[in-house]
Design a protein around this motif. Structure first.
Motif, PDB file in Angstrom:
ATOM      1  N   ILE A  73      22.930 -91.491  26.468  1.00 15.11           N
ATOM      2  CA  ILE A  73      23.808 -90.544  25.775  1.00 15.11           C
ATOM      3  C   ILE A  73      25.020 -90.214  26.636  1.00 15.11           C
ATOM      4  N   ALA A  74      24.798 -90.008  27.937  1.00 10.66           N
ATOM      5  CA  ALA A  74      25.919 -89.705  28.833  1.00 10.66           C
ATOM      6  C   ALA A  74      26.898 -90.864  28.898  1.00 10.66           C
ATOM      7  N   ARG A  75      26.378 -92.083  28.948  1.00  6.62           N
ATOM      8  CA  ARG A  75      27.243 -93.263  28.994  1.00  6.62           C
ATOM      9  C   ARG A  75      28.055 -93.398  27.714  1.00  6.62           C
ATOM     10  N   ALA A  76      27.401 -93.201  26.568  1.00  6.78           N
ATOM     11  CA  ALA A  76      28.104 -93.302  25.291  1.00  6.78           C
ATOM     12  C   ALA A  76      29.202 -92.254  25.190  1.00  6.78           C
ATOM     13  N   SER A  77      28.902 -91.028  25.600  1.00  3.65           N
ATOM     14  CA  SER A  77      29.897 -89.958  25.546  1.00  3.65           C
ATOM     15  C   SER A  77      31.104 -90.282  26.421  1.00  3.65           C
TER      16      SER A  77
ATOM     17  N   LEU B 279      12.067 -96.313  16.450  1.00  4.87           N
ATOM     18  CA  LEU B 279      12.428 -94.928  16.193  1.00  4.87           C
ATOM     19  C   LEU B 279      13.280 -94.365  17.329  1.00  4.87           C
ATOM     20  N   ARG B 280      13.100 -94.888  18.536  1.00  3.40           N
ATOM     21  CA  ARG B 280      13.947 -94.443  19.655  1.00  3.40           C
ATOM     22  C   ARG B 280      15.405 -94.818  19.393  1.00  3.40           C
ATOM     23  N   GLU B 281      15.630 -96.013  18.885  1.00  8.14           N
ATOM     24  CA  GLU B 281      16.977 -96.435  18.520  1.00  8.14           C
ATOM     25  C   GLU B 281      17.552 -95.510  17.452  1.00  8.14           C
ATOM     26  N   HIS B 282      16.726 -95.149  16.476  1.00 12.68           N
ATOM     27  CA  HIS B 282      17.167 -94.259  15.397  1.00 12.68           C
ATOM     28  C   HIS B 282      17.560 -92.889  15.940  1.00 12.68           C
ATOM     29  N   ARG B 283      16.767 -92.345  16.865  1.00 13.46           N
ATOM     30  CA  ARG B 283      17.099 -91.038  17.447  1.00 13.46           C
ATOM     31  C   ARG B 283      18.420 -91.101  18.222  1.00 13.46           C
ATOM     32  N   LEU B 284      18.693 -92.203  18.881  1.00 14.84           N
ATOM     33  CA  LEU B 284      19.960 -92.341  19.599  1.00 14.84           C
ATOM     34  C   LEU B 284      21.136 -92.379  18.626  1.00 14.84           C
ATOM     35  N   TYR B 285      20.956 -93.046  17.486  1.00 15.50           N
ATOM     36  CA  TYR B 285      22.013 -93.020  16.476  1.00 15.50           C
ATOM     37  C   TYR B 285      22.242 -91.595  15.958  1.00 15.50           C
ATOM     38  N   GLN B 286      21.160 -90.842  15.779  1.00 15.84           N
ATOM     39  CA  GLN B 286      21.317 -89.455  15.332  1.00 15.84           C
ATOM     40  C   GLN B 286      22.064 -88.631  16.373  1.00 15.84           C
ATOM     41  N   SER B 287      21.733 -88.826  17.653  1.00 13.29           N
ATOM     42  CA  SER B 287      22.447 -88.098  18.705  1.00 13.29           C
ATOM     43  C   SER B 287      23.913 -88.516  18.754  1.00 13.29           C
ATOM     44  N   ASP B 288      24.182 -89.788  18.462  1.00 14.21           N
ATOM     45  CA  ASP B 288      25.556 -90.278  18.430  1.00 14.21           C
ATOM     46  C   ASP B 288      26.367 -89.565  17.351  1.00 14.21           C
ATOM     47  N   TRP B 289      25.763 -89.357  16.185  1.00 16.24           N
ATOM     48  CA  TRP B 289      26.440 -88.640  15.103  1.00 16.24           C
ATOM     49  C   TRP B 289      26.654 -87.183  15.478  1.00 16.24           C
ATOM     50  N   MET B 290      25.718 -86.617  16.243  1.00 13.68           N
ATOM     51  CA  MET B 290      25.882 -85.229  16.686  1.00 13.68           C
ATOM     52  C   MET B 290      27.123 -85.090  17.564  1.00 13.68           C
ATOM     53  N   ILE B 291      27.382 -86.078  18.403  1.00 11.96           N
ATOM     54  CA  ILE B 291      28.565 -86.055  19.263  1.00 11.96           C
ATOM     55  C   ILE B 291      29.830 -86.244  18.429  1.00 11.96           C
ATOM     56  N   ARG B 292      29.798 -87.198  17.497  1.00 14.66           N
ATOM     57  CA  ARG B 292      31.004 -87.585  16.780  1.00 14.66           C
ATOM     58  C   ARG B 292      31.380 -86.632  15.658  1.00 14.66           C
ATOM     59  N   PHE B 293      30.380 -86.020  15.006  1.00 18.31           N
ATOM     60  CA  PHE B 293      30.682 -85.247  13.797  1.00 18.31           C
ATOM     61  C   PHE B 293      30.209 -83.793  13.820  1.00 18.31           C
ATOM     62  N   TYR B 294      29.348 -83.423  14.771  1.00 23.12           N
ATOM     63  CA  TYR B 294      28.755 -82.091  14.734  1.00 23.12           C
ATOM     64  C   TYR B 294      29.164 -81.203  15.907  1.00 23.12           C
ATOM     65  N   GLY B 295      30.007 -81.701  16.807  1.00 20.02           N
ATOM     66  CA  GLY B 295      30.541 -80.852  17.853  1.00 20.02           C
ATOM     67  C   GLY B 295      29.670 -80.670  19.076  1.00 20.02           C
ATOM     68  N   TYR B 296      28.616 -81.453  19.228  1.00 26.54           N
ATOM     69  CA  TYR B 296      27.776 -81.368  20.422  1.00 26.54           C
ATOM     70  C   TYR B 296      28.396 -82.199  21.545  1.00 26.54           C
ATOM     71  N   ASP B 297      28.103 -81.827  22.783  1.00 25.12           N
ATOM     72  CA  ASP B 297      28.471 -82.692  23.885  1.00 25.12           C
ATOM     73  C   ASP B 297      27.215 -83.303  24.494  1.00 25.12           C
ATOM     74  N   ALA B 298      27.395 -84.238  25.413  1.00 27.53           N
ATOM     75  CA  ALA B 298      26.265 -84.987  25.959  1.00 27.53           C
ATOM     76  C   ALA B 298      25.269 -84.079  26.668  1.00 27.53           C
ATOM     77  N   ARG B 299      25.749 -83.046  27.346  1.00 26.51           N
ATOM     78  CA  ARG B 299      24.842 -82.152  28.070  1.00 26.51           C
ATOM     79  C   ARG B 299      23.957 -81.372  27.108  1.00 26.51           C
ATOM     80  N   GLU B 300      24.499 -80.982  25.970  1.00 24.39           N
ATOM     81  CA  GLU B 300      23.694 -80.248  24.995  1.00 24.39           C
ATOM     82  C   GLU B 300      22.593 -81.132  24.418  1.00 24.39           C
TER      83      GLU B 300
END
Length: 416
Positions: free
Chosen positions: A240-244, A278-299
């Motif tokens: 997640i940190a790398r993607a961010s 399912l781990r891949e799926h959770r990472l995609y969900q976290s990716d959407w949280m960064i891109r569309f929901y205003g979360y940062d990698a630390r959160e």
């Protein structure tokens, strides 16, 4: 290499391309062939897709130029030491296949990658020639995505962007140590340098087009990358940190995550078991949280398991974050700002926008919210409506168990 028919080459090289996940055709400029000019379009249904046996969505014309490669990356089925059947298209064969498939209404575009043959520059020249010929010789206006080679000459990358809608360079693994261990011939610094060059070209072209309407476009759909999940010891926090960082530094359109899949005759340094999809799926969900929901990698990292560093598999990361931050809830749907509503588990971007629009006219009740989402059970502990307050529900010690999906009995005959 034995002489193979075009059909045999297509069978080998389409199958070899299924491991690359970054095949979306969204975000490009609109083009079509109305008025009798050109061939193809980027509108409508986009690229046609088929489904691989493992459930991945793959393009019908998602191919490699060749699966031969001078590199020996441990995780790659096409590595130099792999005992797989090899094949190679010429640039003209790929052009003819693309046009033929398009005329049969099978596809609306091309996703082209390649193993590296002779040298990075030679291989990149062949990829660029395919895109150039489609655009200039045949006036092809459909979608083209080229997988570029970071070691290639910068001028070749620039020429690729003038013909392709999207360019992508795979970072492969989330950590530099993982890359050195599993792909010692690849250099993370060169990969990021090439991504930085593409960002500069994209930004410069956008600036030029603001001043000069007829300035050429450069990769109008931007650039993307892909990371392999589970091939090395990197946990979800590192991924997640790398993607961010990549989103911030290079303005990527997408980061794709591909769960490592064991390959024939694997290297001894690779894990023997694939990570859960399912781990891949959770990472995609976290990716959407960064891109569309205003979360940062630390959160998002705060939602991971402290011991494993990975996101929970039984609940989504947005719910995991909310359970770890009870003080931020409940949220009043009739008063809270958009940023707070986006953090309510079960509320998507469209639902939040509808809430903001509807509450201008009247106070919203729980039934009103239920009509905007399919997960009202998940929502109730985290919101306040005109006729609803969660009272003690939000503070229950067993809230996670109440909201997690129920366990399912495994089928004895289901293949894992």
């Amino acid at each position: 290499m034995a002489q193979l028919s075009t059909r045999q080459k297509l069978e080998i090289l389409a199958d070899a391309a299924k491991y690359d996940a970054s095949c979306a055709s969204s975000g490009t400029a609109k083009r079509d062939s109305r008025g009798g000019k050109g061939i193809g379009s980027t509108e409508g249904m986009g690229i046609c897709h088929a489904y691989a046996p493992d459930g991945r969505c793959i393009s019908l014309l998602k191919i490699l130029l060749t699966n031969s490669c001078i590199f020996d990356c441990h995780y790659c089925i096409n590595r130099r030491s792999s005992d797989v059947r090899r094949a190679r298209f010429t640039a003209q064969e790929v052009v003819d296949l693309t046009l033929s498939f398009y005329r049969r209404n099978y596809i609306e575009g091309l996703f082209l990658s390649s193993g590296i043959i002779r040298s990075s520059d030679y291989t990149m020249e062949q990829l660029v020639e395919v895109a150039r010929s489609l655009r200039e010789d045949h006036d092809f206006r459909g979608y083209i995505h080229l997988k570029t080679i970071p070691d290639a000459d910068p001028d070749l990358l620039r020429r690729a962007g003038l013909h392709a809608d999207r360019l992508s360079i795979n970072v492969e693994l989330p950590t530099e140590s993982g890359l050195k261990r599993l792909a010692p011939e690849k250099d993370g610094t060169r990969i990021e340098g090439a991504m930085g060059q593409l960002r500069s070209e994209i930004d410069d072209t956008k600036d030029a087009r603001r001043k000069y309407r007829h300035a050429p476009k450069f990769a109008p759909a931007g650039q993307s990358t892909q990371m392999i999940v589970g091939a090395d010891a990197a946990d979800d926090r590192a991924i997640i940190a790398r993607a961010s960082t990549l989103y911030d530094r290079h303005k990527l359109r997408r980061v794709y995550y591909s769960a490592f899949s064991p390959i024939p005759s694997p290297s001894a340094v690779l894990p023997l078991k694939r990570p859960p999809l399912l781990r891949e799926h959770r990472l995609y969900q976290s990716d959407w949280m960064i891109r569309f929901y205003g979360y940062d990698a630390r959160e998002i990292a705060a939602a991971t398991d402290p011991a494993s560093g990975c996101l929970p598999l039984d609940i989504d990361p947005k719910l995991a974050w909310a359970l770890n931050h009870r003080a931020a809830f409940p949220v009043d749907v009739n008063r809270a700002p958009r940023e707070a509503l986006l953090r309510v588990p079960g509320l998507g971007v469209k639902a939040v926008d509808r809430i903001l629009m509807s509450r201008r006219h009247r106070r919203l009740r729980l039934d009103d919210i239920a009509r905007l989402t399919t997960s009202i059970k998940k929502l109730r502990p985290f919101l306040i409506a005109a006729d609803w307050r969660p009272l003690a529900l939000a503070d229950r010690a067993d809230l996670r168990a109440r909201l997690a999906p129920p366990a399912q009995q495994l089928d004895l005959f289901t293949q894992l």
